[in-house]
Design a protein around this motif. Structure first.
Motif, short mmCIF file in Angstrom:
data_model
loop_
_atom_site.label_atom_id
_atom_site.label_comp_id
_atom_site.label_asym_id
_atom_site.label_seq_id
_atom_site.Cartn_x
_atom_site.Cartn_y
_atom_site.Cartn_z
N PRO A 25 0.80 -1.22 0.00
CA PRO A 25 0.00 0.00 0.00
C PRO A 25 0.84 1.27 0.00
O PRO A 25 1.99 1.30 0.44
N ASP A 26 0.21 2.32 -0.50
CA ASP A 26 0.68 3.71 -0.39
C ASP A 26 -0.15 4.43 0.66
O ASP A 26 -1.26 4.01 1.00
N TYR A 27 0.38 5.55 1.16
CA TYR A 27 -0.51 6.53 1.77
C TYR A 27 -1.56 6.88 0.70
O TYR A 27 -1.21 7.12 -0.46
N TRP A 28 -2.82 6.93 1.10
CA TRP A 28 -3.85 7.43 0.18
C TRP A 28 -4.56 8.59 0.87
O TRP A 28 -5.18 8.40 1.92
N VAL A 29 -4.39 9.78 0.32
CA VAL A 29 -4.94 11.00 0.90
C VAL A 29 -6.05 11.50 -0.02
O VAL A 29 -5.85 11.64 -1.23
N VAL A 30 -7.22 11.73 0.57
CA VAL A 30 -8.41 12.09 -0.21
C VAL A 30 -9.05 13.35 0.38
O VAL A 30 -9.29 13.42 1.59
N LYS A 31 -9.32 14.31 -0.48
CA LYS A 31 -10.06 15.52 -0.10
C LYS A 31 -11.46 15.42 -0.68
O LYS A 31 -11.62 15.23 -1.90
N VAL A 32 -12.46 15.51 0.18
CA VAL A 32 -13.85 15.48 -0.27
C VAL A 32 -14.53 16.78 0.13
O VAL A 32 -14.10 17.47 1.06
N ASP A 33 -15.60 17.13 -0.58
CA ASP A 33 -16.36 18.32 -0.22
C ASP A 33 -17.32 18.01 0.91
O ASP A 33 -17.31 16.90 1.48
N SER A 34 -18.20 18.94 1.22
CA SER A 34 -19.07 18.81 2.40
C SER A 34 -20.09 17.68 2.28
O SER A 34 -20.66 17.27 3.29
N ILE A 35 -20.32 17.18 1.06
CA ILE A 35 -21.26 16.06 0.90
C ILE A 35 -20.54 14.78 0.46
O ILE A 35 -21.17 13.83 0.04
N GLN A 41 -7.38 13.26 -5.00
CA GLN A 41 -6.81 12.13 -4.26
C GLN A 41 -5.36 11.97 -4.68
O GLN A 41 -5.01 12.26 -5.82
N LYS A 42 -4.53 11.54 -3.73
CA LYS A 42 -3.11 11.34 -4.00
C LYS A 42 -2.63 10.05 -3.38
O LYS A 42 -2.91 9.78 -2.20
N CYS A 43 -1.90 9.24 -4.16
CA CYS A 43 -1.13 8.13 -3.63
C CYS A 43 0.30 8.61 -3.38
O CYS A 43 0.93 9.20 -4.27
N LEU A 44 0.80 8.37 -2.16
CA LEU A 44 2.12 8.83 -1.77
C LEU A 44 2.90 7.63 -1.25
O LEU A 44 2.42 6.87 -0.41
N GLY A 45 4.14 7.46 -1.72
CA GLY A 45 4.96 6.38 -1.21
C GLY A 45 5.90 5.84 -2.25
O GLY A 45 6.26 6.53 -3.21
N ASP A 50 3.68 1.39 2.74
CA ASP A 50 3.66 2.68 3.43
C ASP A 50 2.24 2.93 3.94
O ASP A 50 1.28 2.83 3.17
N HIS A 51 2.12 3.24 5.24
CA HIS A 51 0.81 3.31 5.89
C HIS A 51 0.62 4.68 6.56
O HIS A 51 1.40 5.04 7.44
N ALA A 52 -0.42 5.40 6.17
CA ALA A 52 -0.75 6.68 6.79
C ALA A 52 -1.70 6.47 7.96
O ALA A 52 -2.67 5.72 7.85
N HIS A 53 -1.42 7.17 9.07
CA HIS A 53 -2.25 7.01 10.27
C HIS A 53 -2.88 8.30 10.78
O HIS A 53 -3.80 8.24 11.59
N SER A 54 -2.37 9.46 10.36
CA SER A 54 -2.85 10.71 10.93
C SER A 54 -2.72 11.83 9.91
O SER A 54 -1.72 11.91 9.19
N VAL A 55 -3.73 12.70 9.84
CA VAL A 55 -3.68 13.86 8.94
C VAL A 55 -4.37 15.04 9.62
O VAL A 55 -5.33 14.86 10.38
N GLN A 56 -3.84 16.22 9.36
CA GLN A 56 -4.44 17.44 9.89
C GLN A 56 -4.24 18.57 8.89
O GLN A 56 -3.20 18.63 8.21
N GLN A 57 -5.23 19.45 8.79
CA GLN A 57 -5.04 20.66 7.99
C GLN A 57 -4.14 21.62 8.74
O GLN A 57 -4.22 21.76 9.96
N THR A 58 -3.25 22.28 8.00
CA THR A 58 -2.33 23.25 8.58
C THR A 58 -2.90 24.66 8.43
O THR A 58 -3.87 24.88 7.71
N THR A 59 -2.30 25.59 9.14
CA THR A 59 -2.87 26.93 9.21
C THR A 59 -2.88 27.65 7.86
O THR A 59 -3.66 28.58 7.67
#
Length: 203
Positions: A25-35, A41-45, A50-59
């Motif tokens: 696996p890759d990190y898979w990061v997905v941005k969705v809208d309010s619905i 979407q991005k595959c990273l690795g 490679d396993h993603a466990h935590s994500v946060q929006q930055t300032t």
């Protein structure tokens, strides 16, 4: 909207850009809208797991992602050996701004990241290493790492005892310190008051 991070192993459907095989696996990061409609979407690795466990929006509207990388290819550079903490800074469109491997020659797993009030980052997880970036390991410890805004290591702390201790969450406190939660199997070193088998351990 919402930001989501985890593992991607698919090479079809909503997933594009996998670096490895469906078994790696890759990190898979997905941005969705309010619905819940996918905006990007991005595959990273790399070609290993490679396993993603935590994500946060930055300032600034970008994102910070934490997990673990076994890869030494693709998006991943600087691996110390085995599995490292892998921290990835993304812009608002999901493009990599910077990435850092942190750890030693054994295995290191990052489970939680938060941007701090000074714009830096606090990360926690578990380390089995006692070399490279890691010092002071009791055997199998919480590993708390403070990074500056560009991902450079400011300080690191191993917390635990001689048995297995795993940290899963970190947050900054109102006085500028940090609170870390996970579980302890140790009854020595930094750990006191152990009840048996596995306890919550709050530091």
């Amino acid at each position: 909207g919402y930001i989501i991070a985890g593992d991607g192993q698919s090479i079809d459907g909503d997933v594009t850009g996998l670096h490895g095989t469906p078994n790696s696996p890759d990190y898979w990061v997905v941005k969705v809208d309010s619905i819940g409609t996918i905006q990007w979407q991005k595959c990273l690795g790399g070609v290993s797991s490679d396993h993603a466990h935590s994500v946060q929006q930055t300032t600034d509207g970008g994102y910070i992602v934490a997990g673990d990388a076994y890869s030494i290819s693709g998006d991943v550079t600087g691996n110390h050996g085995g599995i490292d903490y892998w921290i990835v800074r993304l812009d608002s469109a999901g493009n990599i701004v910077w990435q850092k491997c942190l750890g030693g020659t054994i295995n290191d797993y990052a489970y939680s990241i938060q941007q701090t009030i000074d714009g830096d980052y606090i990360v926690t997880g578990t380390t089995f290493s006692n070399n490279g970036d890691v010092t002071g390991n009791h055997g199998w410890d919480y590993w708390v790492v403070k990074l500056n805004s560009t991902g450079n290591l400011q300080w690191q702390k191993c917390l635990g005892g001689t048995s297995g201790d795993d940290a899963y969450s970190v947050r900054q406190t109102a006085d500028g310190g940090f609170i870390v939660a996970g579980y302890a199997r140790s009854n020595d070193g930094d750990v006191t008051g152990f009840h048996g088998t596995e306890d919550y351990w709050i530091v």
